[in-house]
Design a protein around this motif. Sequence first.
Motif, mmCIF file in Angstrom:
data_model
loop_
_atom_site.group_PDB
_atom_site.id
_atom_site.type_symbol
_atom_site.label_atom_id
_atom_site.label_comp_id
_atom_site.label_asym_id
_atom_site.label_seq_id
_atom_site.Cartn_x
_atom_site.Cartn_y
_atom_site.Cartn_z
ATOM 1 N N SER A 1 0.836 -1.200 0.000
ATOM 2 C CA SER A 1 0.000 0.000 0.000
ATOM 3 C C SER A 1 0.876 1.257 0.000
ATOM 4 O O SER A 1 2.067 1.187 0.324
ATOM 5 C CB SER A 1 -0.899 0.004 1.240
ATOM 6 N N PRO A 2 0.290 2.414 -0.324
ATOM 7 C CA PRO A 2 1.066 3.658 -0.246
ATOM 8 C C PRO A 2 1.647 3.906 1.155
ATOM 9 O O PRO A 2 2.786 4.378 1.289
ATOM 10 C CB PRO A 2 0.055 4.733 -0.633
ATOM 11 N N ARG A 3 0.906 3.575 2.181
ATOM 12 C CA ARG A 3 1.390 3.748 3.559
ATOM 13 C C ARG A 3 2.577 2.812 3.825
ATOM 14 O O ARG A 3 3.575 3.225 4.428
ATOM 15 C CB ARG A 3 0.238 3.483 4.522
ATOM 16 N N GLU A 4 2.484 1.581 3.373
ATOM 17 C CA GLU A 4 3.599 0.647 3.542
ATOM 18 C C GLU A 4 4.813 1.106 2.747
ATOM 19 O O GLU A 4 5.947 1.013 3.225
ATOM 20 C CB GLU A 4 3.184 -0.750 3.104
ATOM 21 N N ARG A 5 4.592 1.618 1.566
ATOM 22 C CA ARG A 5 5.701 2.121 0.741
ATOM 23 C C ARG A 5 6.417 3.281 1.426
ATOM 24 O O ARG A 5 7.645 3.363 1.413
ATOM 25 C CB ARG A 5 5.189 2.576 -0.623
ATOM 26 N N ALA A 6 5.644 4.171 2.014
ATOM 27 C CA ALA A 6 6.243 5.296 2.738
ATOM 28 C C ALA A 6 7.081 4.777 3.900
ATOM 29 O O ALA A 6 8.208 5.233 4.126
ATOM 30 C CB ALA A 6 5.158 6.254 3.226
ATOM 31 N N ALA A 7 6.554 3.804 4.637
ATOM 32 C CA ALA A 7 7.289 3.236 5.772
ATOM 33 C C ALA A 7 8.569 2.543 5.306
ATOM 34 O O ALA A 7 9.614 2.641 5.965
ATOM 35 C CB ALA A 7 6.401 2.266 6.540
ATOM 36 N N THR B 1 15.846 4.934 4.269
ATOM 37 C CA THR B 1 16.546 6.192 4.491
ATOM 38 C C THR B 1 17.257 6.202 5.839
ATOM 39 O O THR B 1 18.433 6.566 5.931
ATOM 40 C CB THR B 1 15.571 7.383 4.393
ATOM 41 N N LEU B 2 16.558 5.794 6.897
ATOM 42 C CA LEU B 2 17.156 5.838 8.234
ATOM 43 C C LEU B 2 18.185 4.727 8.446
ATOM 44 O O LEU B 2 19.106 4.879 9.251
ATOM 45 C CB LEU B 2 16.071 5.765 9.303
ATOM 46 N N THR B 3 18.050 3.639 7.724
ATOM 47 C CA THR B 3 19.023 2.555 7.835
ATOM 48 C C THR B 3 20.316 2.923 7.106
ATOM 49 O O THR B 3 21.410 2.638 7.583
ATOM 50 C CB THR B 3 18.432 1.240 7.286
ATOM 51 N N ARG B 4 20.188 3.575 5.980
ATOM 52 C CA ARG B 4 21.373 3.952 5.188
ATOM 53 C C ARG B 4 21.893 5.343 5.518
ATOM 54 O O ARG B 4 22.994 5.698 5.117
ATOM 55 C CB ARG B 4 21.030 3.878 3.701
ATOM 56 N N LEU B 5 21.126 6.160 6.180
ATOM 57 C CA LEU B 5 21.469 7.536 6.559
ATOM 58 C C LEU B 5 22.276 8.287 5.504
ATOM 59 O O LEU B 5 23.512 8.245 5.495
ATOM 60 C CB LEU B 5 22.226 7.554 7.886
ATOM 61 N N PRO B 6 21.576 8.974 4.621
ATOM 62 C CA PRO B 6 22.265 9.756 3.591
ATOM 63 C C PRO B 6 23.221 10.778 4.212
ATOM 64 O O PRO B 6 22.994 11.276 5.317
ATOM 65 C CB PRO B 6 21.122 10.470 2.862
ATOM 66 N N GLY C 1 21.543 13.932 5.379
ATOM 67 C CA GLY C 1 20.337 13.795 6.180
ATOM 68 C C GLY C 1 19.123 13.378 5.366
ATOM 69 O O GLY C 1 19.226 13.023 4.200
ATOM 70 N N VAL C 2 17.978 13.435 6.012
ATOM 71 C CA VAL C 2 16.721 13.027 5.392
ATOM 72 C C VAL C 2 16.192 14.179 4.549
ATOM 73 O O VAL C 2 15.988 15.281 5.056
ATOM 74 C CB VAL C 2 15.691 12.644 6.473
ATOM 75 N N ASP C 3 15.947 13.898 3.272
ATOM 76 C CA ASP C 3 15.478 14.969 2.388
ATOM 77 C C ASP C 3 14.005 15.295 2.667
ATOM 78 O O ASP C 3 13.261 14.481 3.212
ATOM 79 C CB ASP C 3 15.691 14.598 0.914
ATOM 80 N N ASP C 4 13.622 16.498 2.294
ATOM 81 C CA ASP C 4 12.265 16.974 2.559
ATOM 82 C C ASP C 4 11.200 16.145 1.861
ATOM 83 O O ASP C 4 10.115 15.937 2.412
ATOM 84 C CB ASP C 4 12.123 18.444 2.140
ATOM 85 N N ASN C 5 11.467 15.649 0.668
ATOM 86 C CA ASN C 5 10.477 14.847 -0.055
ATOM 87 C C ASN C 5 10.141 13.568 0.695
ATOM 88 O O ASN C 5 8.973 13.185 0.796
ATOM 89 C CB ASN C 5 10.957 14.513 -1.473
ATOM 90 N N THR C 6 11.149 12.903 1.214
ATOM 91 C CA THR C 6 10.928 11.672 1.974
ATOM 92 C C THR C 6 10.141 11.968 3.243
ATOM 93 O O THR C 6 9.175 11.283 3.577
ATOM 94 C CB THR C 6 12.267 10.988 2.321
ATOM 95 N N TYR C 7 10.534 13.027 3.945
ATOM 96 C CA TYR C 7 9.829 13.409 5.174
ATOM 97 C C TYR C 7 8.386 13.812 4.867
ATOM 98 O O TYR C 7 7.452 13.369 5.550
ATOM 99 C CB TYR C 7 10.563 14.551 5.885
ATOM 100 N N ASP C 8 8.184 14.625 3.842
ATOM 101 C CA ASP C 8 6.832 15.071 3.477
ATOM 102 C C ASP C 8 5.942 13.896 3.091
ATOM 103 O O ASP C 8 4.749 13.872 3.430
ATOM 104 C CB ASP C 8 6.883 16.095 2.346
ATOM 105 N N ASP C 9 6.506 12.910 2.400
ATOM 106 C CA ASP C 9 5.731 11.728 2.045
ATOM 107 C C ASP C 9 5.316 10.978 3.307
ATOM 108 O O ASP C 9 4.183 10.499 3.418
ATOM 109 C CB ASP C 9 6.522 10.822 1.105
ATOM 110 N N MET C 10 6.208 10.874 4.253
ATOM 111 C CA MET C 10 5.862 10.222 5.523
ATOM 112 C C MET C 10 4.725 10.955 6.219
ATOM 113 O O MET C 10 3.795 10.339 6.720
ATOM 114 C CB MET C 10 7.080 10.170 6.448
#
Length: 158
Positions: free
Chosen positions: A82-88, A94-99, A102-111
């Motif tokens: 689902s979209p919710r599962e995809r966001a998770a 992102t948090l496992t690989r830690l860019p 840091g965490v980009d705004d698009n990823t955070y906004d999607d969450m």
Amino acid sequence: MQARVNYYQTSPQAAQKYLDFNMALAQIDVIQELKHLVMLRASQLNGCAFCVDMHAKEATIDGERELRLHHLTVWRESALFSPRERAALAWTETLTRLPEHGVDDNTYDDMRRHFSAAELSDLTFLIVAINGWNRLSIAFQAVPGSADEAFGLDKAGL
């Protein structure tokens, strides 16, 4: 493979506190909903054989569909999430690989489109927890399947 250190015996107070932390997380609804996907995906990314083995078995026991477990490594291309599962899953990666930046705004906004602030915080604690377990298991070479009987994972029939 042989385990290097039994950290439960060597550091019992720290191990118990970490278990207590995980038990507190287990009571949270969003974690119950997504725990198998998040824990298995982080473990795959980290290359933790013990945790991949454990979480695949737990998911099977809890009724997760086998095909979804197989598709987890290709979740972006799979229609099974689902979209919710995809966001998770994106948040987990992102948090496992830690860019580096840091965490980009698009990823955070999607969450935030899929999760409340409390759910996001709880889910983040779950990701912190599994990454810690992965590091312990990898560092001390926990043997996949060695705790099946103790954790009731032999019920998975795998």
